[in-house]
Design a protein around this motif. Structure first.
Motif, PDB file in Angstrom:
ATOM      1  N   LYS A  70       0.848  -1.195   0.000  1.00 13.95           N
ATOM      2  CA  LYS A  70       0.000   0.000   0.000  1.00 13.95           C
ATOM      3  C   LYS A  70       0.880   1.240   0.000  1.00 13.95           C
ATOM      4  N   VAL A  71       0.366   2.304  -0.588  1.00  7.10           N
ATOM      5  CA  VAL A  71       1.021   3.611  -0.544  1.00  7.10           C
ATOM      6  C   VAL A  71       0.037   4.599   0.067  1.00  7.10           C
ATOM      7  N   THR A  72       0.488   5.330   1.075  1.00  9.87           N
ATOM      8  CA  THR A  72      -0.351   6.341   1.712  1.00  9.87           C
ATOM      9  C   THR A  72       0.259   7.714   1.457  1.00  9.87           C
ATOM     10  N   LEU A  73      -0.499   8.568   0.798  1.00  8.25           N
ATOM     11  CA  LEU A  73      -0.069   9.921   0.477  1.00  8.25           C
ATOM     12  C   LEU A  73      -0.890  10.903   1.305  1.00  8.25           C
ATOM     13  N   THR A  74      -0.231  11.833   1.938  1.00 16.09           N
ATOM     14  CA  THR A  74      -0.924  12.817   2.776  1.00 16.09           C
ATOM     15  C   THR A  74      -0.463  14.212   2.398  1.00 16.09           C
ATOM     16  N   VAL A  75      -1.414  15.118   2.243  1.00 20.10           N
ATOM     17  CA  VAL A  75      -1.074  16.526   2.082  1.00 20.10           C
ATOM     18  C   VAL A  75      -1.749  17.312   3.198  1.00 20.10           C
ATOM     19  N   TRP A  76      -1.031  18.290   3.679  1.00 15.76           N
ATOM     20  CA  TRP A  76      -1.510  19.166   4.745  1.00 15.76           C
ATOM     21  C   TRP A  76      -1.560  20.577   4.209  1.00 15.76           C
ATOM     22  N   THR A  77      -2.660  21.269   4.465  1.00 14.13           N
ATOM     23  CA  THR A  77      -2.799  22.611   3.908  1.00 14.13           C
ATOM     24  C   THR A  77      -3.473  23.522   4.926  1.00 14.13           C
ATOM     25  N   HIS A 133      -9.310  15.210   7.164  1.00 13.85           N
ATOM     26  CA  HIS A 133      -9.218  15.280   8.621  1.00 13.85           C
ATOM     27  C   HIS A 133      -8.834  16.681   9.048  1.00 13.85           C
ATOM     28  N   ARG A 134      -9.610  17.253   9.966  1.00 11.42           N
ATOM     29  CA  ARG A 134      -9.280  18.561  10.510  1.00 11.42           C
ATOM     30  C   ARG A 134      -8.155  18.402  11.520  1.00 11.42           C
ATOM     31  N   VAL A 135      -6.941  18.765  11.130  1.00 13.78           N
ATOM     32  CA  VAL A 135      -5.795  18.680  12.022  1.00 13.78           C
ATOM     33  C   VAL A 135      -5.935  19.672  13.159  1.00 13.78           C
ATOM     34  N   SER A 136      -6.442  20.843  12.854  1.00 14.78           N
ATOM     35  CA  SER A 136      -6.675  21.902  13.827  1.00 14.78           C
ATOM     36  C   SER A 136      -7.734  22.808  13.228  1.00 14.78           C
ATOM     37  N   PRO A 137      -8.217  23.784  13.991  1.00 12.46           N
ATOM     38  CA  PRO A 137      -9.199  24.697  13.391  1.00 12.46           C
ATOM     39  C   PRO A 137      -8.679  25.414  12.151  1.00 12.46           C
ATOM     40  N   ALA A 138      -7.364  25.466  11.984  1.00 13.52           N
ATOM     41  CA  ALA A 138      -6.808  26.216  10.852  1.00 13.52           C
ATOM     42  C   ALA A 138      -6.069  25.350   9.849  1.00 13.52           C
ATOM     43  N   ALA A 139      -6.199  24.014   9.940  1.00 14.10           N
ATOM     44  CA  ALA A 139      -5.451  23.146   9.021  1.00 14.10           C
ATOM     45  C   ALA A 139      -6.254  21.902   8.687  1.00 14.10           C
ATOM     46  N   LEU A 140      -6.034  21.402   7.484  1.00  6.34           N
ATOM     47  CA  LEU A 140      -6.726  20.218   6.994  1.00  6.34           C
ATOM     48  C   LEU A 140      -5.711  19.272   6.369  1.00  6.34           C
ATOM     49  N   SER A 141      -5.858  17.963   6.637  1.00  3.91           N
ATOM     50  CA  SER A 141      -5.031  16.985   5.934  1.00  3.91           C
ATOM     51  C   SER A 141      -5.931  16.122   5.067  1.00  3.91           C
ATOM     52  N   VAL A 142      -5.431  15.774   3.893  1.00  8.83           N
ATOM     53  CA  VAL A 142      -6.137  14.880   2.975  1.00  8.83           C
ATOM     54  C   VAL A 142      -5.242  13.668   2.762  1.00  8.83           C
ATOM     55  N   VAL A 143      -5.754  12.492   3.102  1.00  8.67           N
ATOM     56  CA  VAL A 143      -4.988  11.249   3.028  1.00  8.67           C
ATOM     57  C   VAL A 143      -5.533  10.411   1.876  1.00  8.67           C
ATOM     58  N   MET A 144      -4.640   9.978   0.997  1.00  4.24           N
ATOM     59  CA  MET A 144      -5.012   9.169  -0.162  1.00  4.24           C
ATOM     60  C   MET A 144      -4.308   7.824  -0.041  1.00  4.24           C
ATOM     61  N   GLU A 145      -5.094   6.745   0.038  1.00  3.69           N
ATOM     62  CA  GLU A 145      -4.539   5.399   0.158  1.00  3.69           C
ATOM     63  C   GLU A 145      -4.678   4.672  -1.175  1.00  3.69           C
ATOM     64  N   LEU A 146      -3.527   4.271  -1.722  1.00  2.00           N
ATOM     65  CA  LEU A 146      -3.496   3.563  -3.001  1.00  2.00           C
ATOM     66  C   LEU A 146      -3.152   2.106  -2.754  1.00  2.00           C
ATOM     67  N   PRO A 147      -3.991   1.162  -3.181  1.00  2.00           N
ATOM     68  CA  PRO A 147      -3.660  -0.257  -3.007  1.00  2.00           C
ATOM     69  C   PRO A 147      -2.591  -0.692  -3.985  1.00  2.00           C
ATOM     70  N   ALA A 148      -1.920  -1.794  -3.670  1.00  2.00           N
ATOM     71  CA  ALA A 148      -0.923  -2.353  -4.593  1.00  2.00           C
ATOM     72  C   ALA A 148      -1.614  -2.746  -5.904  1.00  2.00           C
ATOM     73  N   PRO A 149      -0.954  -2.593  -7.053  1.00  2.00           N
ATOM     74  CA  PRO A 149       0.462  -2.257  -7.209  1.00  2.00           C
ATOM     75  C   PRO A 149       0.791  -0.779  -7.085  1.00  2.00           C
ATOM     76  N   ALA A 150      -0.229   0.095  -6.922  1.00  2.00           N
ATOM     77  CA  ALA A 150       0.004   1.528  -6.704  1.00  2.00           C
ATOM     78  C   ALA A 150       1.012   2.091  -7.706  1.00  2.00           C
ATOM     79  N   SER A 151       0.823   1.750  -8.963  1.00  2.00           N
ATOM     80  CA  SER A 151       1.769   2.188  -9.984  1.00  2.00           C
ATOM     81  C   SER A 151       1.746   3.707 -10.138  1.00  2.00           C
TER      82      SER A 151
END
Length: 264
Positions: A70-77, A133-151
């Motif tokens: 699995k590949v887990t990609l997270t961006v925080w903004t 996911h609300r990390v805090s009142p002023a930040a958001l994270s978006v998590v993207m989970e890609l199953p194998a083979p996750a090319s």
């Protein structure tokens, strides 16, 4: 235990039972490990110009019998106002070209401030999970989970950063975690040399490490990866962790940058 400069010199607490032919079996495993670890060096030469340095690790791990799960990609903004959540989520899904998954519920709520949705990958099939996911009142994270083979996961990461950051990509922080696993316990018994080889293939210098009965982890820094975090005043951008999963009978290895930001 924490050390600087080299992997912690911690001997494994697990010892194989003494059986007839054990020495031959051990010699065979050591030979297999040596051959597999040598692939890290070959991969370093062949893949140095790949789009992401983390790609150099995969051939060596595969030679040891580990496969990408699995590949887990997270961006925080930054998120100035709460009413931006829905607009940002809609924009991300649209920009990524994800398709609703009719076999999955439209939305799941695992906890306060989180929303989990399943989508289909438009080009290669399979299901990708997107979690806001609300990390805090002023930040958001978006998590993207890609199953194998996750090319071509590195392309998905770039697309996710652009989808979330829009024209202000510099405000986005991205995390990448690759999850591998190998059958049996011998990979766990060789965890120190495996982790050291992973760091070596990335030209990474150890910052600190720790070991216990079921988890071995290292954090390091390499100039080959642009992003970094400061931990106790020291830069880190690479993390390796190995865990013996007795339930599955497999050794699980996580490789993360700049850190492993998922539970393990």
């Amino acid at each position: 235990m924490t050390v600087d400069g080299e992997p912690p010199n911690i001997s494994s607490q697990e010892r194989p039972p003494r059986e007839h032919g054990a020495n031959h079996a051990l010699a065979g495993l050591l030979a297999l490990a040596a051959a597999g670890l040598a692939v890290f060096g070959v991969a370093y030469l062949l893949t140095r110009h790949m789009p992401d340095p983390l790609l150099q690790v995969e051939p060596g791990l595969e030679s040891l019998g580990a496969s990408l799960e699995k590949v887990t990609l997270t961006v925080w903004t930054p998120l100035p106002t709460a009413d931006q959540v829905d607009a940002l989520a809609s924009r991300a899904v649209q920009n990524l070209g994800l398709l609703p998954d009719p076999a999955s519920p439209a939305a799941l709520a695992p906890g306060a401030g989180s929303e989990r949705r399943a989508f289909r990958l438009p080009d290669e099939g399979g299901t990708v999970t997107l979690t806001l996911h609300r990390v805090s009142p002023a930040a958001l994270s978006v998590v993207m989970e890609l199953p194998a083979p996750a090319s071509r996961w590195w392309e998905w990461r770039s697309r996710l950063v652009r989808a979330i950051g829009d024209d202000d990509a510099e405000a986005v922080r991205a995390y990448t975690v690759l999850q591998f696993s190998g059958e049996g316990r011998w990979l766990w018994s060789s965890r120190r040399s495996v982790a050291a080889s992973v760091l070596h293939s990335l030209d990474a210098r150890l910052v600190e490490g720790a070991d216990d009965d079921s988890l071995y982890s290292l954090t390091a820094y390499t100039p080959r990866l642009r992003q970094r975090l400061l931990v106790a005043g020291r830069p880190v951008n690479t993390a390796v962790a190995l865990h013996w999963d007795a339930t599955r009978g497999r050794t699980v290895l996580w490789l993360g940058s700049p850190v492993i930001n998922i539970e393990y």
